[in-house]
Design an enzyme around this catalytic site. Structure first.
Site, short mmCIF file in Angstrom:
data_model
loop_
_atom_site.label_atom_id
_atom_site.label_comp_id
_atom_site.label_asym_id
_atom_site.label_seq_id
_atom_site.Cartn_x
_atom_site.Cartn_y
_atom_site.Cartn_z
NE ARG A 100 -2.46 0.43 3.62
CZ ARG A 100 -1.77 0.97 4.63
NH1 ARG A 100 -1.38 2.23 4.55
NH2 ARG A 100 -1.48 0.27 5.70
CE LYS A 138 -13.71 7.83 -17.98
NZ LYS A 138 -13.34 7.82 -16.56
CG ASP A 177 -10.75 15.83 -14.84
OD1 ASP A 177 -10.08 15.32 -15.77
OD2 ASP A 177 -11.69 15.24 -14.29
CE1 TYR A 232 -18.27 10.57 -14.66
CE2 TYR A 232 -16.76 10.76 -12.82
CZ TYR A 232 -17.63 10.01 -13.59
OH TYR A 232 -17.86 8.70 -13.26
#
Length: 390
Positions: free
Chosen positions: A58, A204, A179, A110
């Protein structure tokens, strides 16, 4: 392709960096050309709290390190941090702040970002104002800590003047996060225009194959990087090593893919602009886009995103069109090699309050296309036959 058409020059060395940055075979004993995949969740220590580089998966992983450093290089920045999703990256940024702080967010973003700020962050005492890009400065308060914008908005494809917003952020001493998912680092690097933080949904275009969910935050600010690194580890919003391995492979073809996305989407837009059943087509690379000239000043090209409105269209028309497509797939998401189509009002932006959707003109006759890299003749033929059924 780009510079000669009035855009900014294409980024020099981008494709080379995507293939080689932080991937020199001589750094691992096997000398393998492809970086080895390290799945281990934990790492042997010389003694208690005395470890070579990694202690726990992690906290860090070789494959994540390679990807984060490579992505930072592609965005012309120093630091990158990968997260389990694009919204995970946004959650990490939101977690930089405390109860009582204020965020100014562009109104056309978004749907997941809208929900995160509007419905989740409010529970932790963060306040968000969603405003038109021309109202950002007037929305800033004494407790404002962050401006959040999309370089090309989702789904109405408005072009945001990043340098102008960056100047506002500097004037008021607040952070600016951009973004840049729709444009990608191949066509635009917001850090160069004054952004403090750049976010991509790697899901994406950067991955581009619709098989990994991931996000990244890019910055040149060491303090922000250290704080976000702490949050990444403490919150555990981390991607799996194999996912990082896959994305590292995918970005090797990012430049090639983006050139083809651009080529195909421009041809599709030209076709749609002349179709009698289409009222309006939005594509920042076409002269009919109201901000086409601004877009060219800020980018070296355009991706595969197109928004269209049916003439006198209803929800039934949109549903009929979408269900008739054969090459385009009716699905959420975008940026993959395959072409996708969706109806934002009831899909990706269904979580945006209805009154806000009306203001943004996210209507039942708005279709969002993500144009892939298939043969252009097949894409246009598919759209033609589906439009005949509307």
């Amino acid at each position: 392709m780009s510079g000669e058409k009035g855009y900014l020059p294409e980024p020099k060395g981008f494709a080379t960096a995507a293939i080689h940055a932080f991937q020199d075979p001589e750094q691992w004993s096997s000398m393998s050309v492809v970086a080895p995949m390290v799945a281990s969740t934990t790492f042997k220590q010389y003694g208690p709290a005395n470890f070579k580089k990694y202690e726990y998966g992690r906290s860090g992983n070789p494959n994540r390190d390679i990807l984060e450093n490579c992505l930072a290089t592609l965005d012309n920045a120093k630091y990158g941090l990968c997260w389990a999703s694009g919204l995970g990256a946004a959650t990490g940024i939101a977690s930089l702040f405390k109860a009582g702080d204020h965020i100014v967010c562009g109104d056309d973003v978004y749907g997941g970002t809208n929900q995160l700020f509007n419905e989740v962050c409010t529970k932790f005492g963060l306040e968000t104002s969603f405003v038109h890009e021309t109202k950002i400065e007037s929305a800033i308060k004494k407790n404002t800590k962050l401006i959040w914008i999309e370089s090309l908005t989702n789904p109405t494809l408005k072009v945001i003047d990043i340098p102008a917003i960056a100047a506002i952020a500097r004037k008021h001493k607040v952070l600016l996060a951009v973004d840049n998912t729709f444009v990608t680092p191949y066509f635009q690097r917001p850090i160069d225009f004054g952004a403090d933080l750049v976010v991509h949904s790697i899901t994406k275009y950067i991955n581009g194959h619709s098989d990994v969910i991931m996000g990244v935050v890019i910055t040149n600010n060491k303090d922000l990087y250290d704080r976000l690194k702490f949050l990444q580890n403490s919150m555990g919003i981390v991607p799996a090593p194999f996912d990082c391995y896959q994305v590292t492979r995918s970005i090797k073809t990012l430049a090639l893919r983006m050139k083809q996305h651009m080529k195909n989407s421009l041809e599709v837009a030209k076709f749609l602009e002349t179709h009698p059943k289409v009222e309006k087509v939005l594509h920042p690379g076409r002269p009919f886009h109201p901000q086409h000239e601004l877009y060219k000043k800020l980018t070296s090209g355009c991706s595969g995103m197109i928004t269209l409105y049916f003439k006198n269209g209803t929800l039934e028309h949109s549903q009929r069109f979408l269900s008739s497509l054969k090459v385009f797939t009716l699905a959420e998401s975008l940026g993959g090699v395959e072409s996708l189509a969706e109806l934002p009002a009831v899909m990706s932006h269904a979580g945006v309050p209805e009154d806000q959707r009306k203001v943004l003109n996210i209507t039942d006759n708005l279709i969002r296309l993500s144009v892939g890299v298939e043969d252009i003749e097949d894409l246009i033929s598919d759209l033609q036959q589906a439009l005949e059924k509307v």
